[in-house]
Scaffold this motif. Structure first.
Motif, PDB file in Angstrom:
ATOM      1  N   THR A 178       0.835  -1.192   0.000  1.00  0.00           N
ATOM      2  CA  THR A 178       0.000   0.000   0.000  1.00  0.00           C
ATOM      3  C   THR A 178       0.875   1.249   0.000  1.00  0.00           C
ATOM      4  O   THR A 178       0.603   2.214  -0.728  1.00  0.00           O
ATOM      5  N   THR A 179       1.960   1.218   0.788  1.00  0.00           N
ATOM      6  CA  THR A 179       2.893   2.344   0.810  1.00  0.00           C
ATOM      7  C   THR A 179       3.499   2.567  -0.569  1.00  0.00           C
ATOM      8  O   THR A 179       3.559   3.694  -1.062  1.00  0.00           O
ATOM      9  N   LEU A 180       3.941   1.473  -1.171  1.00  0.00           N
ATOM     10  CA  LEU A 180       4.573   1.567  -2.487  1.00  0.00           C
ATOM     11  C   LEU A 180       3.614   2.169  -3.510  1.00  0.00           C
ATOM     12  O   LEU A 180       3.947   3.109  -4.231  1.00  0.00           O
ATOM     13  N   PHE A 181       2.398   1.642  -3.547  1.00  0.00           N
ATOM     14  CA  PHE A 181       1.440   2.108  -4.549  1.00  0.00           C
ATOM     15  C   PHE A 181       1.054   3.565  -4.267  1.00  0.00           C
ATOM     16  O   PHE A 181       0.846   4.354  -5.192  1.00  0.00           O
ATOM     17  N   THR A 182       0.956   3.910  -2.969  1.00  0.00           N
ATOM     18  CA  THR A 182       0.625   5.283  -2.603  1.00  0.00           C
ATOM     19  C   THR A 182       1.665   6.247  -3.166  1.00  0.00           C
ATOM     20  O   THR A 182       1.328   7.293  -3.732  1.00  0.00           O
ATOM     21  N   LEU A 183       2.955   5.884  -3.043  1.00  0.00           N
ATOM     22  CA  LEU A 183       3.999   6.799  -3.510  1.00  0.00           C
ATOM     23  C   LEU A 183       4.073   6.838  -5.027  1.00  0.00           C
ATOM     24  O   LEU A 183       4.397   7.871  -5.599  1.00  0.00           O
ATOM     25  N   VAL A 184       3.753   5.726  -5.670  1.00  0.00           N
ATOM     26  CA  VAL A 184       3.686   5.755  -7.130  1.00  0.00           C
ATOM     27  C   VAL A 184       2.611   6.748  -7.554  1.00  0.00           C
ATOM     28  O   VAL A 184       2.800   7.571  -8.458  1.00  0.00           O
ATOM     29  N   LYS A 185       1.481   6.718  -6.852  1.00  0.00           N
ATOM     30  CA  LYS A 185       0.383   7.650  -7.144  1.00  0.00           C
ATOM     31  C   LYS A 185       0.819   9.091  -6.875  1.00  0.00           C
ATOM     32  O   LYS A 185       0.605   9.985  -7.688  1.00  0.00           O
ATOM     33  N   LEU A 186       1.417   9.296  -5.686  1.00  0.00           N
ATOM     34  CA  LEU A 186       1.784  10.653  -5.269  1.00  0.00           C
ATOM     35  C   LEU A 186       2.854  11.255  -6.173  1.00  0.00           C
ATOM     36  O   LEU A 186       2.821  12.442  -6.488  1.00  0.00           O
ATOM     37  N   LYS A 187       3.831  10.426  -6.576  1.00  0.00           N
ATOM     38  CA  LYS A 187       4.930  10.949  -7.378  1.00  0.00           C
ATOM     39  C   LYS A 187       4.564  11.007  -8.860  1.00  0.00           C
ATOM     40  O   LYS A 187       5.347  11.475  -9.677  1.00  0.00           O
ATOM     41  N   GLY A 188       3.425  10.453  -9.206  1.00  0.00           N
ATOM     42  CA  GLY A 188       2.930  10.624 -10.567  1.00  0.00           C
ATOM     43  C   GLY A 188       3.243   9.498 -11.516  1.00  0.00           C
ATOM     44  O   GLY A 188       2.547   9.317 -12.505  1.00  0.00           O
ATOM     45  N   SER A 189       4.304   8.712 -11.268  1.00  0.00           N
ATOM     46  CA  SER A 189       4.592   7.610 -12.192  1.00  0.00           C
ATOM     47  C   SER A 189       5.344   6.511 -11.456  1.00  0.00           C
ATOM     48  O   SER A 189       5.886   6.734 -10.363  1.00  0.00           O
ATOM     49  N   GLU A 190       5.390   5.343 -12.072  1.00  0.00           N
ATOM     50  CA  GLU A 190       6.115   4.222 -11.459  1.00  0.00           C
ATOM     51  C   GLU A 190       7.577   4.560 -11.259  1.00  0.00           C
ATOM     52  O   GLU A 190       8.155   4.284 -10.212  1.00  0.00           O
ATOM     53  N   ASP A 191       8.158   5.173 -12.286  1.00  0.00           N
ATOM     54  CA  ASP A 191       9.584   5.470 -12.202  1.00  0.00           C
ATOM     55  C   ASP A 191       9.876   6.470 -11.095  1.00  0.00           C
ATOM     56  O   ASP A 191      10.834   6.303 -10.341  1.00  0.00           O
ATOM     57  N   ALA A 192       9.044   7.499 -11.009  1.00  0.00           N
ATOM     58  CA  ALA A 192       9.257   8.498  -9.960  1.00  0.00           C
ATOM     59  C   ALA A 192       9.094   7.867  -8.589  1.00  0.00           C
ATOM     60  O   ALA A 192       9.836   8.175  -7.652  1.00  0.00           O
ATOM     61  N   GLY A 193       8.120   6.948  -8.478  1.00  0.00           N
ATOM     62  CA  GLY A 193       7.904   6.249  -7.212  1.00  0.00           C
ATOM     63  C   GLY A 193       9.126   5.425  -6.839  1.00  0.00           C
ATOM     64  O   GLY A 193       9.596   5.433  -5.696  1.00  0.00           O
ATOM     65  N   MET A 194       9.676   4.699  -7.814  1.00  0.00           N
ATOM     66  CA  MET A 194      10.868   3.887  -7.566  1.00  0.00           C
ATOM     67  C   MET A 194      12.040   4.773  -7.171  1.00  0.00           C
ATOM     68  O   MET A 194      12.840   4.428  -6.297  1.00  0.00           O
ATOM     69  N   GLU A 195      12.140   5.916  -7.841  1.00  0.00           N
ATOM     70  CA  GLU A 195      13.222   6.852  -7.543  1.00  0.00           C
ATOM     71  C   GLU A 195      13.138   7.273  -6.067  1.00  0.00           C
ATOM     72  O   GLU A 195      14.149   7.321  -5.359  1.00  0.00           O
TER      73      GLU A 195
END
Lengths: 345, 609
Positions: A178-195
């Motif tokens: 849930t944390t991971l998906f939340t940050l992907v959402k917040l940062k706008g993209s999968e790559d930004a979330g991973m970053e």
């Protein structure tokens, strides 16, 4: 004589392996009994089944299992499920079970009262509680390290947080996913979330296996902050970890929905339906707080405990449970490949 | 399952009725001895139903197309390759450390003239009863980043999560069994060899290096291998202490509980089976061949007990480890009485209230009943297997031994899932129900039969090992004497062999009880509303962060195990009329066997055929 032995051994093995045809187990015991696979805390499970029996007169029993164990057991006994109902545990588990054909759809006037975003559109599961992610910090450790209780995801990246943070691993914990998906959402993209998680890696002491462990690590003062569901943090506080402090990220946080569902081919379908109806009522959802489970109820007319997060004060992101479930495998693999295996300093 | 429940009595009770009429009962055919046939059939059935069939079911699952994908994933992904490497590293380091601990304690017992040896011995075998999570959680409380000792006393925020903590926890949990084996071997070493070497002018160190060590090599090697297998198969400790250090057993559990992916879980678990099987094959064909017979006759004189400066250093090391064990177990007990162990140490009885009178009471009773059924069965079947392996089946014996030992080599997760796959539905043979549903809520006796079967195959290997090592010490001529007086196999086994290997049976029973009360990983897949098992409740409490409750469960569990062991000692002692040799306590595995007989080489056991 030796030949006899060999033949006997071979026969015994053959008999056991040749008995391949299997038939669904026929039920024994009282047929109107409801068997619940319960993913909530043990005392909550017990309170729920007791209240259900008191209310409806239908006997009920439960086994406490984690979501993964439930799906594994249901999958291994598809044709003759051991359980009638699955209650508690995050929706992604229910989505996985739905995908494997382990659940059956059920809606009623009572389940329809639950807001749409908290239940499956096809009725395979209905949400009975909501929990929001928060920062569970240890005041003593914060003071010692000169950190302030975080109010933003980005604060966790500051150098002072080096090895002072604990999050669970998304492969093992629904909370962490849930944390991971939340940050992907917040940062706008999968790559930004991973970053974000790559930068966060410096702060993380360990990626724990269980989703609640970060709260315990913070409670024991092993780290300054753990990312957990807010109700768990409150529970640890009340159970004696008095230096814990709960804060929420201002930019928004993710949430989980805990579900209830009827098992496909349930032996006691009527009982199962009655249980789902019961679990969806405000009356049943108000039982959690009596055993220190402070999730927020989903029934609009249920009274939320003061310990649950306050939707007026906590900003929730628009969390799409179905999309999250679909993206899980790929996202977790990406996380494993680019974040968790990165060498720690 | 009448078959199963009747199994242990078969070879000892029903069979002799047919054949023990003595010489007057007509000509006896020595070749196809019915009691032997029956016991072999029963053992094969137990192993076939409890082990081979369920594991095969998992294997079939793993060989499905999805399973093959998972195999590709396991081989191809660097993450998973790292997991495999971690697993092997962990196995090796636990084996090395555990073996060192076992040898240290055995050495102190047999070679040093120091005080409190008896106390050290008792402390060293305490971890035989180590409920899952107990050691690991206690270590976190003591040596974690904010540990009572690491931070509280030394002020160091030590990071115990990972290889170091895991090695410590696992080595401490598993070394006692190896210690008992080594102790037995070292007590049986013939001091006259040392004397001979001394008279030839060799110094103490040289004797140790060139005489003692080579004779202990097989014991050391098999201890190393046993520790390796136990370490890589363990689940509870990697879950608590693993940190970022992921091993295969945890990975398999995660695949199932986190990814909802039973197939990859099965594949991960089965990959765990490969090193385990290799290790057993190694032991069978390499170590057993290098067996050195240390007992060649009656020991003459007593070994020289050292009191040198070096001796005191070694002693100090052993005392330090013993203190660590005491502190860990004290932490468990103390934790059970404090609100949040290590954080909020206010005294409370609420955890025990929870376990004894609340939610836990049901699990407590169920677990004890299951163990009481499974452990004696495991002890008896194990000893019968050992008897067959050593005495009756020179050719097929090793294979039987190997299958029986799979009980610990097969990862618990595999066994658990295998049982669900194999026995959840009714098994039909030609349209007739042969095996009713044994697992799950709707099963016979609330699923308890399945649980008992798992506990049985899980705890039998210890009894087999104890029995085998003990039987190797008893010369077959005793059996032959009994046979020449007209007794058949069953009578000989009951009247001659059983009393002689009683200590081994005791040790086997003790391990079986400890193991059936503390088995976790297969059980989580088998608990039903009617049968709750303490270890899976402990898992739930640890998972929920309620260490106090978990510790209280562990205390109660340990008390029950100790109580049961005490009970077994009383019962078994009362039954035996003859004064069998007893060295007491748990040294029985090998030590208490009369050291007067010439041992029989493995694979060259003379039979009466």
């Amino acid at each position: 004589m030796r030949k006899t032995m060999v033949v006997l051994a071979a026969l015994a093995l053959a008999a056991t392996t040749a008995a391949c045809s299997q038939r669904a187990a026929t039920g024994s015991g009282p047929s109107n009994e409801v068997i619940v696979a319960c993913g909530a805390a043990e005392d909550w499970c017990q309170t729920m089944t007791a209240a259900f029996t008191a209310k409806t007169g239908i006997p009920a029993k439960h086994v406490r299992l984690s979501s993964g164990e439930t799906v594994a057991r249901l999958g291994a006994s598809k044709e003759s499920p051991e359980f009638d109902v699955w209650h508690g545990g995050p929706a992604d588990g229910f989505e996985a079970a739905k995908g494997q054909g382990l659940l059956q759809s059920y809606t009623s006037d009572i389940t329809k009262k639950i807001p749409d975003k908290y239940r499956d559109a096809e009725g395979f599961w209905t949400g009975v509680y909501v929990g929001a992610l928060g920062f569970c910090s240890n005041r003593d450790v914060l003071a010692k390290t000169g950190l302030a209780a975080p109010t933003s995801w980005d604060e966790l990246l500051q150098p002072g947080y080096a090895k002072q943070l604990s999050v669970a691993h998304p492969a093992t914990s629904g909370t962490a996913y849930t944390t991971l998906f939340t940050l992907v959402k917040l940062k706008g993209s999968e790559d930004a979330g991973m970053e974000y998680f790559r930068s966060l890696n410096k702060s993380v002491l360990q990626y724990s296996k269980s989703g609640t462990a970060p709260g315990q690590l913070a409670g024991r003062g092993e780290v300054a902050t753990g990312v957990v569901f807010s109700h768990d943090c409150i529970k640890y506080q009340e159970e004696g970890s008095t230096s814990l402090q709960l804060t929420f990220p201002a930019e928004g946080t993710g949430y989980e929905v805990g579900g209830v569902a009827i098992i496909n081919k349930a032996r006691n379908l009527d009982g199962a339906k009655a249980y789902v109806d019961f679990a969806t009522t405000a009356e049943a959802q108000e039982l959690g707080p009596t055993v220190k489970s402070y999730q927020r109820p989903t029934a609009p007319d249920a009274k939320a405990p003061p310990q649950a997060f306050d939707p007026a004060a906590v900003k929730l992101i628009d969390y799409d449970i179905v999309a999250a479930g679909k993206a899980k495998k790929a996202l977790v693999q990406k996380f494993e490949a680019s974040v968790a295996t990165a060498p720690k300093e | 399952m009448a078959l199963l429940s009747a199994s242990p009595s078969q070879p000892t009770q029903s069979a002799p009725m047919k054949t023990s009429r003595g010489p007057a009962g007509g000509p006896r055919r020595a070749r196809a001895n019915p009691s032997l046939v029956v016991s072999v059939a029963v053992v094969c059935l137990v192993l076939g139903l409890g082990l081979v069939f369920p594991v095969l079911q998992v294997l079939f699952t793993a060989m499905s197309p999805e399973g093959l994908d998972a195999v590709g994933d396991l081989v191809g992904s660097p993450v998973n390759q790292q997991v495999v490497v971690n697993t092997v590293v962990l196995g090796l380091s636990v084996a090395a450390v555990g073996l060192a601990l076992a040898f240290l304690f055995a050495f102190v017992q047999t070679r040093l003239d120091v005080p409190f040896k008896r106390t050290l011995h008792v402390i060293a075998i305490v971890p035989v009863v180590s409920p899952p999570f107990a050691l690991a959680t206690a270590l976190v409380v003591l040596f974690g980043r904010n540990g009572v000792i690491s931070q509280g006393i030394f002020g160091v925020p030590y990071d115990i999560y990972g290889l170091d903590g895991l090695t410590l926890a696992l080595a401490l949990s598993f070394f006692p069994v190896v210690y008992l084996t080594l102790l037995g071997m070292m007590q049986r070493l013939d001091p006259s060899l040392d004397e001979a070497a001394t008279s030839l002018g060799a110094g103490r160190g040289r004797i140790f290096r060139t005489v003692t060590l080579p004779m202990l090599l097989p014991g050391l090697a098999s201890g190393f291998l046993l520790l390796f297998v136990e370490a890589i198969a363990d689940l509870a400790n990697p879950l608590v202490l693993g940190g970022d250090f992921t091993v295969l057993s945890a990975r398999a559990y995660i695949a199932i509980t986190g990814d909802y992916d039973v197939v990859s879980g099965a594949v991960f678990s089965l990959s765990l089976l490969i090193p385990a099987i290799l290790v057993f094959l190694l032991q069978r064909y390499w170590v057993d061949r290098r067996k050195v017979f240390s007992v060649t006759g009656k020991p003459t004189g007593r070994p020289h007990l050292s009191r040198s400066a070096v001796a005191w250093v070694v002693y100090a090391l052993a005392v330090a480890v013993a203190l660590l064990i005491v502190v860990i177990y004290a932490t468990i007990v103390w934790g059970a009485f404090s609100a949040v162990p290590g954080v909020n140490n206010a005294f409370t009885l609420s955890h025990f209230e929870f376990v004894l009178f609340g939610i836990g009471s049901e699990a407590m009773i169920d677990t004890t009943v299951m163990a009481l059924v499974a452990a004696p069965l495991a002890g008896l079947v194990g000893v019968v297997v050992a008897y067959l392996v050593v005495r009756k089946l020179p050719r097929t014996g090793p294979a039987l031994d190997f299958v029986a030992m799979l009980g610990i080599a097969v990862p618990g997760t595999v066994l658990g899932i295998g049982f669900v796959l194999a026995y959840r539905a009714e098994n039909l043979f030609g349209g007739v129900t042969v095996i009713p549903s044994l697992v799950g809520g709707a099963a016979v006796l609330g699923g308890s039969v399945g649980i008992v079967m798992v506990l049985l195959v899980r705890s039998m290997p210890a009894a087999v090992r104890a029995g085998v090592s003990s039987l190797h010490q008893i010369h077959p001529s005793i059996d032959e004497a009994s046979a020449s007086l007209g007794a058949d196999d069953a009578t000989t086994f009951r009247r001659i062999t059983l009393p002689l290997i009683r200590p081994a049976l005791m040790a086997g029973l003790t391990f079986a009880i400890a193991r059936s009360m503390t088995t976790l990983s297969p059980i989580v897949f088998l608990t039903t509303p009617d049968t709750k098992i303490m270890t899976s409740q402990i898992l739930a409490e640890v998972d929920g962060g309620r260490f106090g409750n978990a510790f209280a469960y562990c205390c109660v569990l340990m008390l029950i195990v100790l109580g049961l062991i005490g009970l077994v000692r009383l019962v078994v002692r009362d039954r035996s009329a003859r004064p069998a040799p007893t060295i007491g306590a748990l040294t029985t595995t090998a030590a208490a066997v009369p050291p007067t007989e010439t041992p029989v080489p493995v694979g060259a056991v003379p039979t009466k055929e």
